[in-house]
Design an enzyme around this catalytic site. Sequence first.
Site, PDB file in Angstrom:
ATOM      1  N   HIS A 263       0.821  -1.205   0.000  1.00 47.69           N
ATOM      2  CA  HIS A 263       0.000   0.000   0.000  1.00 47.69           C
ATOM      3  C   HIS A 263       0.859   1.262   0.000  1.00 47.69           C
ATOM      4  O   HIS A 263       1.779   1.408   0.801  1.00 47.69           O
ATOM      5  CB  HIS A 263      -0.927   0.008   1.211  1.00 47.69           C
ATOM      6  CG  HIS A 263      -1.941   1.100   1.173  1.00 47.69           C
ATOM      7  ND1 HIS A 263      -3.110   1.006   0.464  1.00 47.69           N
ATOM      8  CD2 HIS A 263      -1.948   2.327   1.742  1.00 47.69           C
ATOM      9  CE1 HIS A 263      -3.800   2.116   0.598  1.00 47.69           C
ATOM     10  NE2 HIS A 263      -3.110   2.948   1.372  1.00 47.69           N
ATOM     11  N   HIS A 300      -4.130   5.412  10.608  1.00 46.57           N
ATOM     12  CA  HIS A 300      -3.043   6.361  10.809  1.00 46.57           C
ATOM     13  C   HIS A 300      -3.539   7.542  11.638  1.00 46.57           C
ATOM     14  O   HIS A 300      -4.725   7.866  11.651  1.00 46.57           O
ATOM     15  CB  HIS A 300      -2.444   6.833   9.480  1.00 46.57           C
ATOM     16  CG  HIS A 300      -3.424   7.316   8.483  1.00 46.57           C
ATOM     17  ND1 HIS A 300      -4.246   6.484   7.763  1.00 46.57           N
ATOM     18  CD2 HIS A 300      -3.735   8.572   8.076  1.00 46.57           C
ATOM     19  CE1 HIS A 300      -5.000   7.175   6.935  1.00 46.57           C
ATOM     20  NE2 HIS A 300      -4.719   8.466   7.117  1.00 46.57           N
ATOM     21  N   ASP A 306      -6.008  18.152   9.443  1.00 50.16           N
ATOM     22  CA  ASP A 306      -7.377  17.692   9.234  1.00 50.16           C
ATOM     23  C   ASP A 306      -7.463  17.102   7.826  1.00 50.16           C
ATOM     24  O   ASP A 306      -6.906  17.657   6.882  1.00 50.16           O
ATOM     25  CB  ASP A 306      -8.356  18.860   9.333  1.00 50.16           C
ATOM     26  CG  ASP A 306      -8.663  19.264  10.772  1.00 50.16           C
ATOM     27  OD1 ASP A 306      -7.934  18.815  11.673  1.00 50.16           O
ATOM     28  OD2 ASP A 306      -9.613  20.036  10.976  1.00 50.16           O
ATOM     29  N   HIS A 336      -7.540   7.657  12.454  1.00 45.93           N
ATOM     30  CA  HIS A 336      -8.673   7.138  11.707  1.00 45.93           C
ATOM     31  C   HIS A 336      -8.161   6.060  10.765  1.00 45.93           C
ATOM     32  O   HIS A 336      -6.962   5.941  10.523  1.00 45.93           O
ATOM     33  CB  HIS A 336      -9.414   8.238  10.953  1.00 45.93           C
ATOM     34  CG  HIS A 336      -8.730   8.705   9.711  1.00 45.93           C
ATOM     35  ND1 HIS A 336      -7.727   9.630   9.719  1.00 45.93           N
ATOM     36  CD2 HIS A 336      -8.902   8.363   8.402  1.00 45.93           C
ATOM     37  CE1 HIS A 336      -7.314   9.850   8.481  1.00 45.93           C
ATOM     38  NE2 HIS A 336      -8.002   9.093   7.659  1.00 45.93           N
TER      39      HIS A 336
END
Length: 388
Positions: A263, A300, A306, A336
Amino acid sequence: MPFYHKLGKIPHKRHTVFRKPDGSLYYEQLFGTIGFDGMSSNLYHEHRPTQVKEVKGSYSVKPKIAAENNIKSYRFKGFQVKPNPDYLESRKVVLTNSDVDITLASPQGSTDDYFYKNSDSDELLFIHKGTGKLRTHLGNLDFKYGDYLLIPRGTIYKIDFDDEDNRLFIVESRRPIYTPKRYRNWFGQLLEHSPFCERDLRQPYELETNDEKGDFLIKVKKQGEIFDMVYATHPFDVVGYDGYNYPYAFSIHDFEPITGRIHQPPPVHQTFETDAFVVCSFCPRKYDYHPESIPAPYSHSNIDSDEVLYYVDGDFMSRNDIEAGHISLHPAGIPHGPHPGAVERSIGQVETEELAVMVDTFKPLMLTEDAMEIADETYHKSWLDENH
């Protein structure tokens, strides 16, 4: 970072005599940024570009803040923003800080009665729905689904839509927007490893030159207000220009994703940058090809920024219950990652058709009242396991 562009007729040298057929002078204007140190273009007008007849007044378009300090993840249902006949009135700021406004718009009509100029911000318009023409004093650009339109601050423009079904995702940046510097050499040319190159950037191709006097309304945005200014000559009176500062278009469908055996981190999707935020394009691509790879992203921590993700099309593999036009906000300060079941579902998958635009800001974003009208207040609970 666009490249050198020339349109219309210009003199052999800058700052020299350039006469009209009747012997009078064309009027030169330097259209530049960052004082005299940034990108600029030299414009030549039929009339002096300084003739203001009247300033009729102003009105505020400052976003009304609902949450100044936010730690909760949100989902906003962007297609719930109601269509509006007027282009400027249709624009609803949903997230904001001192560097950027993130805006949704569903304009039904073209800017027939006025011209518009944002004097504070570069504008990056992403066309989710709609086709038409962006008309500017520096030339015109056709647009369609999937186009980014980068409009430098100070550009006078109109926007013509072909019909009433239009959806825009708009990033207004108080900082200049460039292509990522790691994709460019020291001359500014996009390098071989870049996911796009100069031939993918569409430059203005059509210059409207109007030699007209009268009353021409320009709505000028400055520090959160719209000023109604009446000019004595048509704003589109440029006969030619050259330089580096002009609007251009780039289609998200021309972004070539960078993939690997395992990834890849979000920076491989980066498309634009400022010193205050970045913009990334998540496009259809082959998944990671290590035999034991997990295509879904790992969790992560948002320590420094944000993260805003605007979902355009396809099935976004790391999220559950996401539709076109939804926006997710994952604020700084908390980690998140994929929704429950997303990691398992991704194993063995070979490709994705997802299409999304991401904005990562380095300062926290405030939520507006317009955002709360389309907010899912339970989204932050969507990572809980069923037994909780």
